[in-house]
Design a protein around this motif. Structure first.
Motif, PDB file in Angstrom:
ATOM      1  N   GLY A  19       4.569   0.377  -6.595  1.00 44.67           N
ATOM      2  CA  GLY A  19       3.291  -0.168  -6.161  1.00 44.67           C
ATOM      3  C   GLY A  19       3.389  -1.579  -5.614  1.00 44.67           C
ATOM      4  N   LYS A  20       4.542  -1.936  -5.019  1.00 44.21           N
ATOM      5  CA  LYS A  20       4.731  -3.297  -4.508  1.00 44.21           C
ATOM      6  C   LYS A  20       3.803  -3.582  -3.327  1.00 44.21           C
ATOM      7  CE  LYS A  20       9.117  -2.621  -3.846  1.00 44.21           C
ATOM      8  NZ  LYS A  20       9.124  -1.244  -4.397  1.00 44.21           N
ATOM      9  N   SER A  21       3.739  -2.640  -2.383  1.00 40.97           N
ATOM     10  CA  SER A  21       2.879  -2.847  -1.211  1.00 40.97           C
ATOM     11  C   SER A  21       1.407  -2.869  -1.610  1.00 40.97           C
ATOM     12  CB  SER A  21       3.128  -1.747  -0.173  1.00 40.97           C
ATOM     13  OG  SER A  21       4.471  -1.777   0.269  1.00 40.97           O
ATOM     14  N   SER A  22       1.016  -2.033  -2.569  1.00 38.79           N
ATOM     15  CA  SER A  22      -0.371  -2.055  -3.051  1.00 38.79           C
ATOM     16  C   SER A  22      -0.694  -3.401  -3.671  1.00 38.79           C
ATOM     17  CB  SER A  22      -0.578  -0.943  -4.088  1.00 38.79           C
ATOM     18  OG  SER A  22      -0.315   0.320  -3.542  1.00 38.79           O
ATOM     19  N   LEU A  23       0.252  -3.958  -4.429  1.00 33.12           N
ATOM     20  CA  LEU A  23       0.031  -5.255  -5.056  1.00 33.12           C
ATOM     21  C   LEU A  23      -0.065  -6.357  -4.010  1.00 33.12           C
ATOM     22  CD1 LEU A  23      -0.268  -6.655  -7.792  1.00 33.12           C
ATOM     23  CD2 LEU A  23       2.207  -6.968  -7.836  1.00 33.12           C
ATOM     24  N   THR A  42      -3.352 -10.329  -1.148  1.00 34.25           N
ATOM     25  CA  THR A  42      -3.523 -11.037   0.124  1.00 34.25           C
ATOM     26  C   THR A  42      -4.387 -10.298   1.139  1.00 34.25           C
ATOM     27  OG1 THR A  42      -1.568 -10.022   1.134  1.00 34.25           O
ATOM     28  CG2 THR A  42      -1.214 -12.020  -0.157  1.00 34.25           C
ATOM     29  N   SER A  43      -4.843  -9.064   0.843  1.00 32.94           N
ATOM     30  CA  SER A  43      -5.551  -8.236   1.825  1.00 32.94           C
ATOM     31  C   SER A  43      -4.705  -8.055   3.079  1.00 32.94           C
ATOM     32  CB  SER A  43      -6.905  -8.854   2.196  1.00 32.94           C
ATOM     33  OG  SER A  43      -7.701  -9.026   1.046  1.00 32.94           O
ATOM     34  N   ALA A  44      -3.404  -7.774   2.868  1.00 36.15           N
ATOM     35  CA  ALA A  44      -2.458  -7.752   3.977  1.00 36.15           C
ATOM     36  C   ALA A  44      -2.596  -6.508   4.850  1.00 36.15           C
ATOM     37  CB  ALA A  44      -1.023  -7.827   3.435  1.00 36.15           C
TER      38      ALA A  44
END
Length: 502
Positions: free
Chosen positions: A294-298, A303-305
């Motif tokens: 879940g790295k990208s979700s975090l 940051t709302s990336a």
């Protein structure tokens, strides 16, 4: 009348042939299942001394819950999907059966991500894998029966097979045999998007392929000299003496040298961006962890990336850098990096060393762990081992147990015992995100120099630089300019020195 009779007789013959074929298939499936059942239920005398359990040695244990075969789908739709049907096989010489089953379940997830349907999975416990066929000749025959019964077209081994083991196992089971490394390389090749990522994956694939090239008899030969009577092809056939497989190897080595040069050429641009961030003293936070933790979700939650999020292994291969700010206005960067997996092929570790350098140059490492995973301790250790391999040691680390919405109270106590200072976060529900953001701000390095200055109003750029890269402790406005008390970098302190307050 004769035509009708012969037609009906032909239909009866076809029906009889089909019925016999079904009986043979049922007998083969029942015989294979009965053989496994007889071995697993057989009783043996108690062995004396520290010996392997006979049941473990004599049985391939079927791991339940691995089949992901599609249901409620027509045959036409199934053919349109063109998915490979695979059977998984593993050997575990040490450790518990639960650890081996977790490893096989992870292999099942890898196979699904690569685009396969897992039909079955079996484990064998033996002191060491068989040097010839990985699981031994007898067990290979049993595996052949399982492959025939399930209709699989591929067997995946839960390790990296030697070229000779793969060939020998293929000769027995009569379907394609691949290993864990091949599956991971296939996933990486599907998910690589940037030029650097594609070059890194291709280099790793070629390094893996080079010792596994196979020749196919005389038709592949490019050397055929000698006398006709001595078995040669005679005049006009004496070439430069390079066989087809040697030619392929030379081409692969040439391509690998070209890819290494390309990857080196990508380095200066990355170094320039990194140097610019360092020059402006912008702290960096690297998000590292196991694949699908879940790295990208975090990163998106912090940051709302808007980074791609997918419930698949290795959805992220290219490092993604996003900017964020602390509550007191300091700017820092968050970098989403490639995930790790146990038994990560060393070719990939080497190929992605440049990407993993982002972790090594970070000020803080955000180590994300899937809290709902059956083996979070194994995930933690795997990531730390790989980071150690690329020279990333003794970094400030914040351990984050993600997917907290899937963790019950009992599991939380166990995880807290594993990492007492860890943070529990759910990217989906938002639980713990603000607390984690505060912990990141606390862990970021503080600017080195404390300054008191009166900045003229025509030098608003200096005040803006303090806001962006420094820590503003207090600000007032006077007739002479903006009175600031702040902590800044040495470079910015030198720019503020002419305006230092008396």
């Amino acid at each position: 009348m004769t035509d009708t009779t012969s037609h009906s007789t032909g239909d009866e013959a076809v029906d009889r042939v089909l019925a016999n074929a079904e009986k043979r298939t049922e007998a083969r499936v029942f015989g294979a299942a009965q053989a496994l059942q007889d071995r697993s239920t057989a009783s043996h005398a108690t062995s004396d001394g520290d010996q392997w359990d006979l049941e473990d040695r004599h049985a391939l244990r079927r791991v339940g819950g691995l089949s992901t075969e599609l249901e409620d789908v027509t045959e036409v739709e199934y053919r349109q999907l063109r998915l490979e049907n695979v059977v998984l096989v593993g050997v575990y010489p040490q450790g518990t059966q639960e650890d081996a089953e977790n490893s096989l379940r992870e292999l099942a997830a890898l196979a699904e991500t690569a685009g396969a349907v897992v039909l079955d999975g079996v484990l064998q416990r033996r002191p060491h894998p068989d040097a010839a066929t990985y699981i031994g000749r007898g067990k290979a025959q049993e595996l052949k029966d399982i492959v025939a019964a399930t209709g699989a077209d591929t067997v995946i081994a839960d390790t990296e097979l030697a070229p000779s083991q793969r060939r020998a196992l293929e000769d027995v089971v009569k379907v394609k045999v691949i290993d864990r490394t091949t599956v991971i390389l296939d996933i990486f090749s599907q998910h690589a998007k940037s030029r650097e990522g594609k070059a890194q994956v291709e280099l790793a694939q070629l390094e893996y392929l080079l010792p596994r090239l196979r020749g196919w008899g005389d038709s592949m030969s490019r050397q055929a000299g000698g006398q006709v009577g001595a078995g040669g092809a005679g005049m006009g056939s004496r070439g430069p003496g390079e066989t087809k497989i040697e030619l392929d190897r030379r081409r692969i080595r040439t391509k690998m040298a070209l890819l290494r040069k390309q990857i080196r050429d990508f380095g200066p641009a990355r170094e320039a961006k990194r140097a610019e961030r360092k020059r402006n003293t912008i702290p960096s936070v690297a998000i590292a962890g196991y694949t699908n933790a879940g790295k990208s979700s975090l990163l998106n939650a912090l940051t709302s990336a808007g980074v791609l999020v997918e419930n698949a292994l290795f959805a992220t291969l290219d490092a993604t850098v996003r900017r964020s700010e602390t509550s007191d206005g300091r700017v820092y960067t968050l970098t989403d990096t490639v995930g790790f997996v146990r038994n990560l092929p060393h070719q990939l570790v080497e190929a992605f060393r440049s990407t993993l350098e982002e972790v090594g140059d970070a000020d803080v490492v955000l180590h994300v762990v899937d809290g709902s995973h059956p083996d979070p301790a194994g995930q933690l250790q795997t990531v730390r081992d790989v980071m150690g391999d690329v020279g990333v040691r003794d970094m400030p680390e914040l351990v984050v147990f993600n997917k907290a919405d899937l963790i019950d109270d009992g599991d939380r106590l166990v995880l807290q015992g594993l990492e007492p200072k860890a943070h529990f976060v759910s990217s989906r529900s938002g639980e713990g995100v603000e607390e984690l953001r505060a912990a990141i701000e606390e862990a970021l390095p503080k600017p080195a120099v404390e300054v008191h200055a009166v900045v003229p109003y025509d030098r608003g750029d200096l005040v803006a630089a303090i806001h962006e890269t420094g820590m503003l402790l207090s600000v007032e406005h006077s007739e002479d300019g903006t009175v600031v008390h702040a902590r800044v970098s040495e470079r910015l302190a030198a720019d503020l020195a002419p305006f230092a307050a008396a």
